[in-house]
Design a protein around this motif. Structure first.
Motif, PDB file in Angstrom:
ATOM      1  N   THR A 198      37.583  30.510  40.152  1.00 43.86           N
ATOM      2  CA  THR A 198      38.900  30.320  40.767  1.00 43.86           C
ATOM      3  C   THR A 198      40.031  30.792  39.872  1.00 43.86           C
ATOM      4  OG1 THR A 198      39.046  28.092  39.879  1.00 43.86           O
ATOM      5  CG2 THR A 198      38.110  28.332  42.094  1.00 43.86           C
ATOM      6  N   LYS A 199      39.724  31.441  38.773  1.00 43.72           N
ATOM      7  CA  LYS A 199      40.770  31.837  37.844  1.00 43.72           C
ATOM      8  C   LYS A 199      40.250  32.961  36.965  1.00 43.72           C
ATOM      9  CE  LYS A 199      39.239  28.411  34.474  1.00 43.72           C
ATOM     10  NZ  LYS A 199      39.610  27.242  33.646  1.00 43.72           N
ATOM     11  N   TYR A 200      41.129  33.448  36.084  1.00 44.49           N
ATOM     12  CA  TYR A 200      40.748  34.398  35.051  1.00 44.49           C
ATOM     13  C   TYR A 200      40.710  33.669  33.713  1.00 44.49           C
ATOM     14  CZ  TYR A 200      41.141  38.513  38.026  1.00 44.49           C
ATOM     15  OH  TYR A 200      40.951  39.452  39.000  1.00 44.49           O
ATOM     16  N   VAL A 201      39.739  34.009  32.905  1.00 47.22           N
ATOM     17  CA  VAL A 201      39.623  33.437  31.564  1.00 47.22           C
ATOM     18  C   VAL A 201      39.965  34.517  30.560  1.00 47.22           C
ATOM     19  CG1 VAL A 201      38.100  32.331  29.899  1.00 47.22           C
ATOM     20  CG2 VAL A 201      37.829  31.844  32.348  1.00 47.22           C
ATOM     21  N   GLU A 241      40.567  39.844  30.437  1.00 49.27           N
ATOM     22  CA  GLU A 241      40.753  38.840  31.483  1.00 49.27           C
ATOM     23  C   GLU A 241      39.521  38.900  32.376  1.00 49.27           C
ATOM     24  OE1 GLU A 241      43.320  36.693  31.740  1.00 49.27           O
ATOM     25  OE2 GLU A 241      44.338  37.522  29.978  1.00 49.27           O
ATOM     26  N   PRO A 255      37.181  37.461  35.314  1.00 48.62           N
ATOM     27  CA  PRO A 255      37.263  36.622  36.521  1.00 48.62           C
ATOM     28  C   PRO A 255      36.192  35.540  36.514  1.00 48.62           C
ATOM     29  CG  PRO A 255      36.330  38.766  37.048  1.00 48.62           C
ATOM     30  CD  PRO A 255      36.785  38.839  35.636  1.00 48.62           C
ATOM     31  N   ALA A 256      36.634  34.322  36.759  1.00 49.71           N
ATOM     32  CA  ALA A 256      35.736  33.186  36.955  1.00 49.71           C
ATOM     33  C   ALA A 256      35.814  32.800  38.435  1.00 49.71           C
ATOM     34  CB  ALA A 256      36.125  32.042  36.046  1.00 49.71           C
TER      35      ALA A 256
END
Length: 119
Positions: free
Chosen positions: A103-106, A98, A100-101
């Motif tokens: 605004t979210k996790y990819v 997972e 971190p990007a």
């Protein structure tokens, strides 16, 4: 893009041990949250171990006390030590990252490695 390559699966007798490894690409592995999942035929994929970027770990009751997840950030690798393997453990085991990007996790997945428990 993150690539994950698992290794270490195979055939083991009941009560035996295996250690899975997952090598990840990327220069910021230390901030990835990593997990191991498994999927047996006809069943949903389930989480068996999780380790955060700060080394907090979590396990379901089915593997707690038998499986241990760890990470070596210098080697961009996460491990799953599996002890006391039993007939409920055979599955394809997948490594998950997972990342971190903004605004979210990819989520990224490895190709899986087969674990077989048989006498």
């Amino acid at each position: 893009q993150v690539q994950l390559v698992e290794s270490g699966g195979g055939l083991v007798q009941p009560g035996g041990s295996l250690r899975l490894s997952c090598a990840a690409s990327g220069s910021i592995f230390s901030i990835y949250a990593m997990g191991w999942y498994r999927q047996a035929p006809g069943k949903l994929r389930e989480l068996v171990a999780f380790i955060s970027s700060s080394n907090n770990t979590n396990y379901p009751d089915s593997v707690k006390g038998r499986f241990t997840i760890s990470r070596d950030n210098a080697k961009n690798t996460v491990y799953l030590q599996m002890n006391s393997l039993n007939p409920e453990d055979p599955a394809v085991y997948y490594c998950n990252a997972e990342v971190p990007a903004i605004t979210k996790y990819v989520a990224y997945w490895g190709q899986g490695t087969q674990v077989t428990v048989s006498s």
